[in-house]
Write a protein that holds these residues in place. Structure first.
Motif, PDB file in Angstrom:
ATOM      1  N   SER A  57      -8.306   9.413   5.454  1.00  0.00           N
ATOM      2  CA  SER A  57      -7.359   8.318   5.636  1.00  0.00           C
ATOM      3  C   SER A  57      -7.895   6.853   5.709  1.00  0.00           C
ATOM      4  O   SER A  57      -9.204   6.910   5.947  1.00  0.00           O
ATOM      5  CB  SER A  57      -6.378   8.404   7.087  1.00  0.00           C
ATOM      6  OG  SER A  57      -5.788   9.633   6.881  1.00  0.00           O
ATOM      7  N   ASP A  58      -7.369   5.984   5.524  1.00  0.00           N
ATOM      8  CA  ASP A  58      -7.772   4.426   5.494  1.00  0.00           C
ATOM      9  C   ASP A  58      -8.581   4.136   6.833  1.00  0.00           C
ATOM     10  O   ASP A  58      -7.913   3.854   7.643  1.00  0.00           O
ATOM     11  CB  ASP A  58      -6.674   3.399   5.282  1.00  0.00           C
ATOM     12  CG  ASP A  58      -7.275   2.077   5.119  1.00  0.00           C
ATOM     13  OD1 ASP A  58      -8.264   1.587   5.383  1.00  0.00           O
ATOM     14  OD2 ASP A  58      -6.326   1.132   4.878  1.00  0.00           O
ATOM     15  N   GLY A  65       0.787  -1.288   0.104  1.00  0.00           N
ATOM     16  CA  GLY A  65      -0.116  -0.014  -0.143  1.00  0.00           C
ATOM     17  C   GLY A  65       0.964   1.185   0.033  1.00  0.00           C
ATOM     18  O   GLY A  65       1.981   1.084  -0.556  1.00  0.00           O
ATOM     19  N   SER A 101      -4.509   5.960  -0.109  1.00  0.00           N
ATOM     20  CA  SER A 101      -3.921   4.679   0.423  1.00  0.00           C
ATOM     21  C   SER A 101      -4.006   3.576  -0.901  1.00  0.00           C
ATOM     22  O   SER A 101      -4.639   3.987  -1.726  1.00  0.00           O
ATOM     23  CB  SER A 101      -5.054   3.975   1.406  1.00  0.00           C
ATOM     24  OG  SER A 101      -6.326   4.052   0.987  1.00  0.00           O
TER      25      SER A 101
END
Length: 304
Positions: A234-235, A15, A136
């Motif tokens: 964000s993830d 990732g 990501s």
């Protein structure tokens, strides 16, 4: 031609974090070959097609037999997935191979190693790059992500000097500044400076999206809102794991913040101008000092 620092660099989890280190090492000639390991064959194929890795497979066992001393395995999976990777390491990887990770919580990684091996192997160097993005996945890989960013290594008494030095040199090769601290200090500091801000950003965006019934709430939001809430993109899986893994430190930071926010609410309700100005002025002074420190650090990096 100079010998590469690393022969085979194996990245488990292709990732943003793992892919950026892989591409950074490749771009700088610091490794001879990058091998990716991902659960999905499609991820492996995409990583190869994008040049993030030279080849890829879905299991460490597939390439374990060809790894030798001087090769590095970098574990770049969500925090709570580290245990399953370490179980695969225990079953397949020689004790000569250097292993490190990029998880945001070091206490949980140390506990995972102790649960799997019964101890933390001397070849395992716990680490955390203080760099990232709201993006990501393999498409987010950036070879310059770690330039002028800090990487914290948290060596234990059992950590072998050879493995530590190799990991330190690896990060320096991609332009990072490497620091060392204890596992406990790392988790306390990051709980306050990284994990708490993510809690606040996620909560703020969720509050505005779900609880304030105004269709124009985001349409008229200005740059300050964009900058402050960027990290809420964000993830979610990664941050879900971090919240669970560093629960104690995060809750301590949240309690302090909630207490201060409650006092600030009282100052606003009671029109306590002196208290408001004191808090705002103190915060501005602290933020300005932080900005000066960042500018000084970047200036030194450019001179180097």
């Amino acid at each position: 031609m100079a010998q590469p620092l690393i022969n085979k660099f194996v990245v488990v989890g292709i990732g943003l974090i793992g892919g950026s280190l892989a591409t950074g090492l490749k771009a700088r000639g610091a490794c001879a070959e990058v091998i990716g390991v991902a659960r999905k064959a499609e991820t492996c194929a995409e990583a190869i097609a994008r040049g993030v890795v030279d080849r890829a497979c879905t299991s460490l066992a597939e390439i374990a037999g060809e790894l030798t001393k001087g090769d590095v395995i970098f574990i770049a999976v969500p925090t709570l997935s580290v245990t399953s990777v370490l179980e695969e390491v225990k079953s397949n990887i020689s004790s000569d191979i250097t292993i490190t990770d990029g998880a945001s919580v070091k206490g949980s990684v140390r506990e995972a190693a102790q649960a799997v091996f019964g101890f933390v192997p001397e070849q395992f160097v716990l680490g955390h790059p203080i760099a990232g993005s709201e993006k990501s996945g393999v498409t987010a890989a950036n070879p310059n992500l770690y330039e002028r960013h800090r990487v914290i290594l948290t060596p234990l008494e059992s950590t072998a000097r050879y493995h530590f030095n190799l990991v330190e040199s690896m990060w320096q090769a991609v332009g990072a500044e490497v620091l060392s601290m204890s596992v406990e200090e790392h988790d306390e500091v990051l709980g306050a400076t990284s994990h708490l801000p993510h809690v606040i950003a996620y909560s703020l965006v969720d509050t505005l999206a779900q609880d304030i019934k105004n269709p124009n709430i985001f349409r008229y939001a200005a740059g300050g809102f964009r900058d402050f809430t960027r990290i809420a993109s964000s993830d979610p899986v990664m941050w879900h794991d971090i919240m669970r893994a560093n629960k104690v430190a995060i809750l301590q930071s949240m309690d302090l913040f909630i207490n201060n926010l409650t006092r600030l609410r009282s100052s606003i309700e009671n029109e306590d101008s002196e208290s408001l100005l004191t808090v705002f002025s103190r915060a501005k002074e602290a933020r300005d000092e932080f900005t000066r420190l960042l500018a000084a650090r970047h200036s030194v990096s450019k001179e180097d």
